[in-house]
Design a protein around this motif. Structure first.
Motif, mmCIF file in Angstrom:
data_model
loop_
_atom_site.group_PDB
_atom_site.id
_atom_site.type_symbol
_atom_site.label_atom_id
_atom_site.label_comp_id
_atom_site.label_asym_id
_atom_site.label_seq_id
_atom_site.Cartn_x
_atom_site.Cartn_y
_atom_site.Cartn_z
ATOM 1 N N GLU A 147 0.859 -1.190 0.000
ATOM 2 C CA GLU A 147 0.000 0.000 0.000
ATOM 3 C C GLU A 147 0.887 1.228 0.000
ATOM 4 O O GLU A 147 1.812 1.331 0.817
ATOM 5 N N SER A 149 0.908 5.725 -0.809
ATOM 6 C CA SER A 149 0.126 6.945 -0.974
ATOM 7 C C SER A 149 0.895 7.924 -1.848
ATOM 8 O O SER A 149 2.095 8.138 -1.650
ATOM 9 N N ASP A 151 0.898 11.820 -3.152
ATOM 10 C CA ASP A 151 0.354 13.130 -2.793
ATOM 11 C C ASP A 151 0.024 13.953 -4.040
ATOM 12 O O ASP A 151 0.523 15.059 -4.229
ATOM 13 N N ASP A 158 -9.990 7.657 -6.248
ATOM 14 C CA ASP A 158 -9.500 7.742 -4.878
ATOM 15 C C ASP A 158 -8.283 6.841 -4.705
ATOM 16 O O ASP A 158 -7.352 7.172 -3.981
ATOM 17 N N GLU A 159 -8.332 5.692 -5.370
ATOM 18 C CA GLU A 159 -7.228 4.743 -5.295
ATOM 19 C C GLU A 159 -7.170 3.916 -6.567
ATOM 20 O O GLU A 159 -8.126 3.884 -7.361
ATOM 21 N N VAL A 397 -2.684 1.900 -4.571
ATOM 22 C CA VAL A 397 -2.159 3.269 -4.602
ATOM 23 C C VAL A 397 -3.284 4.220 -4.217
ATOM 24 O O VAL A 397 -4.332 4.266 -4.890
ATOM 25 N N ARG A 398 -3.089 4.965 -3.155
ATOM 26 C CA ARG A 398 -4.089 5.935 -2.709
ATOM 27 C C ARG A 398 -3.647 7.341 -3.112
ATOM 28 O O ARG A 398 -2.500 7.729 -2.885
ATOM 29 N N ARG A 400 -4.354 11.687 -3.384
ATOM 30 C CA ARG A 400 -4.917 12.807 -2.638
ATOM 31 C C ARG A 400 -6.267 13.162 -3.240
ATOM 32 O O ARG A 400 -6.405 13.264 -4.458
#
Length: 412
Positions: A147, A149, A151, A158-159, A397-398, A400
């Motif tokens: 996982e 993130s 930015d 969202d992901e 992958v999340r 922003r």
């Protein structure tokens, strides 16, 4: 040509293993000392040792496939036979010279015929266990989850769920059964995107077990945005002997049948090009660092590949070899997905490989960029994995959110 220069070393190592094996067998079964029995055993061993060369010289055929698979297993067995016998001989030397110098009874027991037989049985048991464990491990594909993130905003997302695979090495060792297992695991993940980070083939297109069926299996991989790939150093047309390639000094390029195979399987090959998917994120496929392939003599620098991109959008790169990590991070890349290393594939390679790569396998953050290196699905050379795993990587992958971006802007 390196294989030619190393061939005397290979033969010496084979001779060393045979000598220790023959010595042990004759201690266990004295009648094996007879010449009429020694000669057939030596001949059989010689054929085994030269099976690598025989498989290399044969034209594509069922016999070549069988011999290639046998010789690949033999390479792995030879590796572990050498390790086990060397350790046994070193221990024997240490015990004889230093520890048992004063205790003659223990020395006599250890170096008696019965002691010799026992040590030989332990060595054979260890080699057998390593071989079985290595073949079993290579045959079983695991799932590794990550996982990360990013930015940056990816409009409408969202992901993103990505499945990363690499180093399939389709050929003599990896075929239909392995690909069915891989495709099944991928489809269970309900991925948004599937990427193949090179070494899809094992140099020789003729080595494919059944191209039509393989293309159908890979064509059945399901994902929201499709399946994309880049080529690796083995996705070129070359002959391979014991892990060394023979292809002359000409341009190294993929066999046109490899390109057609991917097209038929519905896999889009990115060859020094990028795509903007759903106006949400970029995906860029780099040619291999050492063998960029047809029409590409020098690949773009990381700074060049992000030129013209809107770097407010996430940038994902697939690159076979995990190189230029700092340069990619500086160029604005957010996620770099690689393979190539196999994580060393077999012990002790999994230890020595760490000396050559900044990220041999797994996850590394580099100045805000996420680098993930998979140990790969298939194998190269010995059809074994020991101390490593065959895997597919599932990466969530999340991004922003747009609301977060507007909140940040308001705060400023």
């Amino acid at each position: 040509m390196i294989a030619v220069y190393l061939s005397p070393i290979y033969l010496l190592l084979c001779a060393y293993v045979f000598y220790r094996m023959q010595t042990w067998l004759e201690r266990c079964l004295p009648y094996l000392k007879r010449k009429r029995i020694r000669i057939p055993i030596a001949s059989l061993y010689l054929c085994t040792a030269f099976s690598i060369l025989a498989a290399f010289l044969l034209k594509p055929s069922p016999a070549k496939r069988l011999l290639k698979q046998f010789s690949n297993t033999w390479l792995g067995m030879l590796l572990y036979a050498l390790l086990v016998i060397l350790i046994a001989d070193l221990l024997r030397l240490v015990l004889k010279r230093f520890l048992f110098r004063k205790d003659s009874r223990l020395k006599e027991r250890l170096f008696s015929p019965n002691g010799h037989r026992l040590i030989g049985m332990v060595c054979i048991f260890c080699v057998g266990c390593f071989t079985i464990a290595g073949i079993t491990s290579a045959d079983h594909i695991r799932v590794t989850d990550y996982e990360v993130s990013v930015d940056k905003e990816a409009p409408g997302l969202d992901e993103l769920k990505i499945v990363l695979v690499a180093d399939l090495h389709l050929g003599y060792s990896i075929g239909i059964r392995h690909m069915e297992q891989m495709a099944g695991l991928i489809n269970e993940e309900d991925a948004d995107l599937v990427v193949m980070a090179g070494d899809i083939f094992d140099n020789e297109y003729e080595a494919l077990e059944n191209p039509e069926i393989l293309a159908e299996i890979l064509g059945g991989i399901q994902s929201r945005y499709g399946v994309y790939a880049c080529y690796g150093n083995h996705d070129v047309k070359e002959k391979v002997l014991a892990g060394f390639t023979f292809g002359g000094k000409g341009e190294k390029a993929s066999d046109p049948r490899m390109d057609a195979f991917l097209e038929k399987a519905g896999i889009r090959l990115l060859r020094e090009e990028g795509v903007l998917i759903e106006d949400a994120f970029y995906l860029y496929g780099r040619p291999d660092y050492g063998r960029p392939g047809r029409g590409i003599r020098v690949r773009k620098t990381p700074a060049q590949l992000t030129e013209g991109m809107d770097l407010s959008r996430p940038v994902i790169v697939i690159d076979h070899q995990p190189r230029e990590l700092q340069e990619l991070a500086d160029a604005g890349v957010d996620l770099d997905l690689c393979g190539h290393t196999h994580d060393g594939q077999t012990f002790p390679g999994n230890l020595t490989a760490r000396l050559f790569w900044e990220n041999t396998c797994g996850y590394l953050e580099k100045d805000g960029m996420h680098n993930i290196v998979t140990s790969g699905v298939g194998v190269f050379g010995p059809d074994m994995r020991l101390g490593t795993r065959s895997e597919i990587c599932v990466i969530t992958v999340r991004f922003r959110l747009a609301s977060e971006a507007s909140d940040t802007g308001s705060a400023e």
